[in-house]
Design a protein around this motif. Sequence first.
Motif, PDB file in Angstrom:
ATOM      1  N   PHE A 145      45.555 111.722  51.659  1.00  0.00           N
ATOM      2  CA  PHE A 145      46.909 111.999  52.127  1.00  0.00           C
ATOM      3  C   PHE A 145      47.499 110.801  52.875  1.00  0.00           C
ATOM      4  N   PRO A 146      48.827 110.676  52.835  1.00  0.00           N
ATOM      5  CA  PRO A 146      49.484 109.653  53.664  1.00  0.00           C
ATOM      6  C   PRO A 146      49.376 110.020  55.139  1.00  0.00           C
ATOM      7  N   LEU A 147      49.186 109.015  55.980  1.00  0.00           N
ATOM      8  CA  LEU A 147      49.105 109.227  57.421  1.00  0.00           C
ATOM      9  C   LEU A 147      50.341 108.730  58.143  1.00  0.00           C
ATOM     10  N   ALA A 148      51.138 107.912  57.476  1.00  0.00           N
ATOM     11  CA  ALA A 148      52.350 107.371  58.081  1.00  0.00           C
ATOM     12  C   ALA A 148      53.321 107.004  56.969  1.00  0.00           C
ATOM     13  N   ASN A 149      54.564 106.847  57.318  1.00  0.00           N
ATOM     14  CA  ASN A 149      55.554 106.406  56.349  1.00  0.00           C
ATOM     15  C   ASN A 149      55.396 104.909  56.080  1.00  0.00           C
ATOM     16  N   ALA A 150      55.900 104.463  54.953  1.00  0.00           N
ATOM     17  CA  ALA A 150      55.852 103.043  54.616  1.00  0.00           C
ATOM     18  C   ALA A 150      56.639 102.245  55.641  1.00  0.00           C
ATOM     19  N   VAL A 151      56.103 101.080  55.990  1.00  0.00           N
ATOM     20  CA  VAL A 151      56.778 100.194  56.938  1.00  0.00           C
ATOM     21  C   VAL A 151      56.987  98.842  56.272  1.00  0.00           C
ATOM     22  N   SER A 152      58.015  98.160  56.699  1.00  0.00           N
ATOM     23  CA  SER A 152      58.335  96.842  56.166  1.00  0.00           C
ATOM     24  C   SER A 152      57.768  95.775  57.084  1.00  0.00           C
ATOM     25  N   THR A 153      57.059  94.801  56.511  1.00  0.00           N
ATOM     26  CA  THR A 153      56.554  93.657  57.253  1.00  0.00           C
ATOM     27  C   THR A 153      57.234  92.391  56.719  1.00  0.00           C
ATOM     28  N   ALA A 154      56.873  91.252  57.282  1.00  0.00           N
ATOM     29  CA  ALA A 154      57.454  89.995  56.815  1.00  0.00           C
ATOM     30  C   ALA A 154      57.086  89.699  55.373  1.00  0.00           C
ATOM     31  N   SER A 155      55.988  90.315  54.888  1.00  0.00           N
ATOM     32  CA  SER A 155      55.527  90.011  53.537  1.00  0.00           C
ATOM     33  C   SER A 155      55.801  91.125  52.529  1.00  0.00           C
ATOM     34  N   GLY A 156      56.229  92.303  52.984  1.00  0.00           N
ATOM     35  CA  GLY A 156      56.486  93.392  52.046  1.00  0.00           C
ATOM     36  C   GLY A 156      56.325  94.752  52.685  1.00  0.00           C
ATOM     37  N   LEU A 157      56.106  95.760  51.838  1.00  0.00           N
ATOM     38  CA  LEU A 157      55.918  97.134  52.297  1.00  0.00           C
ATOM     39  C   LEU A 157      54.442  97.479  52.340  1.00  0.00           C
ATOM     40  N   GLN A 158      54.065  98.307  53.297  1.00  0.00           N
ATOM     41  CA  GLN A 158      52.702  98.815  53.324  1.00  0.00           C
ATOM     42  C   GLN A 158      52.705 100.219  53.899  1.00  0.00           C
ATOM     43  N   GLN A 159      51.775 101.043  53.408  1.00  0.00           N
ATOM     44  CA  GLN A 159      51.706 102.435  53.847  1.00  0.00           C
ATOM     45  C   GLN A 159      50.251 102.831  54.037  1.00  0.00           C
ATOM     46  N   GLN A 160      50.010 103.575  55.099  1.00  0.00           N
ATOM     47  CA  GLN A 160      48.653 103.979  55.465  1.00  0.00           C
ATOM     48  C   GLN A 160      48.328 105.351  54.884  1.00  0.00           C
TER      49      GLN A 160
END
Length: 454
Positions: A145-160
């Motif tokens: 299951f996802p634990l958090a929403n996708a976040v934007s970083t300097a290099s792209g998107l990532q989701q936990q």
Amino acid sequence: MIRSACSLTLGGGTWRFTQLSSGVLGGYQTTTALGKDYAARGAENGPLGYPTKIVDCTSDCRVPFENADLSQSQGVVLLIQEPYRSVAIGIATGDPVCGIAGGRCRQTFTDSVAYKLSDGTGVAVSGTIRARWTALGGETGSLGFPLANAVSTASGLQQQFQGGYLAEGYAPYGSPRPVVVIKGGILGRYLITGANTLGAPAEAETCNAAHNLCSQGFDNGRIWWSSAVGAHSVLFIGFLTTYQNRGAATGPLGYPRTELQCNGPNGGCHQEFRSGALWSPTSDWGSAFGMYGMATHGAIGGKYASLNSAWGTLGYPSYEEDCPVSTICHQDFRNGQIWWTPGTGANMLRGGIGAAWNNGGQLVGFPTQDEQCSGPRAGCYQWFQKGIYWWSSQSGVHPVKDGFKAAYERLGWAWGRLGYPTSDEYWTNSGSRQDFQGGSLLWNWNGYAIVIWR
């Protein structure tokens, strides 16, 4: 709150417009399935409150109201409440379903799937990350299951997710970038080092079972993992090029044991590996030394470490280890050398003795110990396979070998009456001779040494 409302009949049906005191104008079509559902819920006076946006619902649509959203798809109207409405993208395709593992509830949408967690918060998975997550089995796959929403970083998107992260780098020049899994020990190091430093993942994790190693490449470096030392990164703004040119983790240096450290003398940098280290006398990675660095490894690397590496007498390495034959190796440093042979091991040469030996003194063989500076009047000596070099500020550097070495030893070396040698061995009409501070040794034609005292 003061509100106003009006109706307008057009060719496509009747619209009802409302305006909140904040100036927000909303509207809906009263004759659509969504408008009828809204009216059945009490319209503006019901639990949904006033619409907060004007949306054309002649086909599929989603209309936001003050307290919830209504979604219409193929004539079916569904309610979207918090926390789904805040995180979900698209039109609802079903009502919430509860009783999912961990006390979760789920509602699906055309462009996302949203979850209500046990603490009442919401998370959603959407876009290319959702596509990759679904291909990996979704909530029943390896990521869970996802634990958090996708976040934007300097290099792209990532989701936990429960089993790791999904990351998507920004596409340069419009080229697509893959959505890549980061997990386990490599994920732990990635989170410590940071997405801003390593960049987006450039490839999936790969493992080498024969070496018990896994690694993953990123835009600005690579992370290696081993069960022995965990995960460590080697950065492009660092030693990555040099390390990979030497075979990386399966080469002579082995896997990384530390991160890059730039706390050396004069701001130099180094990084330790299983069987050696890489060194740069500067953190200016654009310079010749900084761009490539120098490796120390094997017996010479071990000796260098025992001499306190760059903080010790030798300073930084200035050249790579050189092995002109398989049984002889040496490496040059800023303040000396280390020589290795199977019979002598690794030993340091430096200063006047090192210079004299390199300037044609190899007839005494290779060093069998480091220089010792415990001679009288702060003098130094060093043993070699076939002789011994002596140095003092008054006498300079001279080797003593062969028969002279045995005679000199009997007379107490430099601590005896002869003192330090003041010349190399040379030939006279009477035989071979060597001069010392307190006299000379003469090796006559009869094959023994004679002492000539001053």
